[in-house]
Design an enzyme around this catalytic site. Structure first.
Site, mmCIF file in Angstrom:
data_model
loop_
_atom_site.group_PDB
_atom_site.id
_atom_site.type_symbol
_atom_site.label_atom_id
_atom_site.label_comp_id
_atom_site.label_asym_id
_atom_site.label_seq_id
_atom_site.Cartn_x
_atom_site.Cartn_y
_atom_site.Cartn_z
ATOM 1 N N CYS A 254 -1.968 -2.298 7.680
ATOM 2 C CA CYS A 254 -1.918 -3.238 6.565
ATOM 3 C C CYS A 254 -0.648 -4.081 6.563
ATOM 4 O O CYS A 254 -0.696 -5.260 6.203
ATOM 5 C CB CYS A 254 -2.125 -2.487 5.259
ATOM 6 S SG CYS A 254 -3.818 -1.841 5.169
ATOM 7 N N LYS B 175 -7.035 -4.869 -3.004
ATOM 8 C CA LYS B 175 -7.794 -5.420 -1.870
ATOM 9 C C LYS B 175 -8.867 -4.456 -1.412
ATOM 10 O O LYS B 175 -8.806 -3.265 -1.729
ATOM 11 C CB LYS B 175 -6.853 -5.764 -0.717
ATOM 12 C CG LYS B 175 -6.110 -4.578 -0.142
ATOM 13 C CD LYS B 175 -5.128 -5.054 0.918
ATOM 14 C CE LYS B 175 -4.268 -3.928 1.448
ATOM 15 N NZ LYS B 175 -4.981 -2.880 2.158
ATOM 16 N N ASP C 239 0.785 -1.237 0.000
ATOM 17 C CA ASP C 239 0.000 0.000 0.000
ATOM 18 C C ASP C 239 0.822 1.296 0.000
ATOM 19 O O ASP C 239 0.487 2.244 0.725
ATOM 20 C CB ASP C 239 -0.944 0.014 1.206
ATOM 21 C CG ASP C 239 -1.991 -1.086 1.165
ATOM 22 O OD1 ASP C 239 -1.820 -2.041 0.385
ATOM 23 O OD2 ASP C 239 -2.973 -1.015 1.916
ATOM 24 N N HIS D 255 -10.671 0.947 -3.205
ATOM 25 C CA HIS D 255 -12.032 1.014 -2.666
ATOM 26 C C HIS D 255 -13.024 1.642 -3.648
ATOM 27 O O HIS D 255 -12.700 2.638 -4.307
ATOM 28 C CB HIS D 255 -12.053 1.876 -1.406
ATOM 29 C CG HIS D 255 -11.200 1.376 -0.281
ATOM 30 N ND1 HIS D 255 -11.057 0.050 0.027
ATOM 31 C CD2 HIS D 255 -10.457 2.055 0.636
ATOM 32 C CE1 HIS D 255 -10.256 -0.067 1.082
ATOM 33 N NE2 HIS D 255 -9.870 1.122 1.461
ATOM 34 N N HIS E 78 -10.486 7.478 1.112
ATOM 35 C CA HIS E 78 -9.114 7.292 0.628
ATOM 36 C C HIS E 78 -9.072 6.157 -0.392
ATOM 37 O O HIS E 78 -9.915 5.262 -0.370
ATOM 38 C CB HIS E 78 -8.166 6.962 1.796
ATOM 39 C CG HIS E 78 -8.484 5.643 2.444
ATOM 40 N ND1 HIS E 78 -9.490 5.497 3.363
ATOM 41 C CD2 HIS E 78 -7.949 4.405 2.269
ATOM 42 C CE1 HIS E 78 -9.561 4.223 3.745
ATOM 43 N NE2 HIS E 78 -8.642 3.541 3.085
ATOM 44 N N ASP F 236 -4.806 -0.612 -1.579
ATOM 45 C CA ASP F 236 -6.191 -0.372 -1.199
ATOM 46 C C ASP F 236 -6.904 0.091 -2.468
ATOM 47 O O ASP F 236 -6.404 0.985 -3.159
ATOM 48 C CB ASP F 236 -6.220 0.766 -0.158
ATOM 49 C CG ASP F 236 -6.716 0.321 1.197
ATOM 50 O OD1 ASP F 236 -6.988 -0.870 1.395
ATOM 51 O OD2 ASP F 236 -6.845 1.205 2.067
HETATM 52 ZN ZN ZN Z 1 -8.569 1.486 3.051
#
Ligand code: ZN
Length: 193
Positions: free
Chosen positions: A140, A101, A15, A59, A76, A57
């Site tokens: 993470c 993810k 990340d 999202h 974020h 990440d």
């Molecule tokens: Zn996140």
């Protein structure tokens, strides 16, 4: 302890995305400091023909981890936004495997293993040991390292290639202690030959 990259190793960078760098939506203090260090680990790995994986990440809008939905974090790393991009000066090899993810609205995932099939991917590539570092130590990176140990991978934790959020002071140090208890071995660039 001296360490070097071997056959059956992989480097997993967690990340290192713009939103987690200073100026980003969810900045990790001193987060940019990991980039030149991780670039050195990438260079060592590449030289040893060790595969590089990079998690992110990723999202959707309205993700469950966002405050607007009662989650702990500001918006974020929304899919296809600049904040979700890898740090521009992170020198990922062109054949790095990207692991996305927490890609669905109603589930969060701190671990790069959660719902990504990563353990099977690593086994199919004959990987036995992982070098893991990135952002952030206490979320993470921690959860990725713990899942890697549960899946029976050996783990070297990149102590100088990771930084903590430290929402509560000491969170980062406690995370390092938990990783060590789980059998992860801390490593620094100076240890790598
Ligand atoms: Zn996140």
């Amino acid at each position: 302890m001296r360490q070097s990259f071997h056959d059956r190793d992989a480097l997993l960078i967690v990340d290192v995305q713009c939103d987690f760098l200073p100026g980003g939506a969810l900045a990790v203090p001193d987060g940019h400091a990991v980039v030149p260090v991780l670039n050195r680990y990438i260079a060592h790995a590449t030289e040893a023909h060790v595969p590089v994986f990079a998690s992110r990440d990723w999202h959707p809008h309205g993700h469950v981890s966002f405050r607007q939905r009662g989650g702990p974090w500001p918006v974020h790393c929304v899919t296809d936004t600049e904040g979700a991009d890898f740090a521009p000066d992170l020198e990922l090899p062109s054949d790095a495997a990207v692991i996305s993810k927490a890609t669905t609205a109603d589930a969060d995932a701190y671990s790069a293993f959660a719902g990504t099939g990563l353990a099977d991917t690593l086994r199919s590539r004959n990987v036995q040991r992982l070098w893991i570092g990135g952002l952030a130590t206490d979320y993470c990176v921690l959860n990725t390292v713990l899942d890697a140990r549960k899946a029976n991978f050996e783990v070297l934790y990149l102590d100088d290639g990771s930084r903590a959020v430290d929402v509560k002071p000491g969170d980062g140090a406690r995370a390092v202690a938990r990783m060590r208890e789980a059998g992860a071995i801390p490593v620094r660039l100076a240890d790598v030959e």
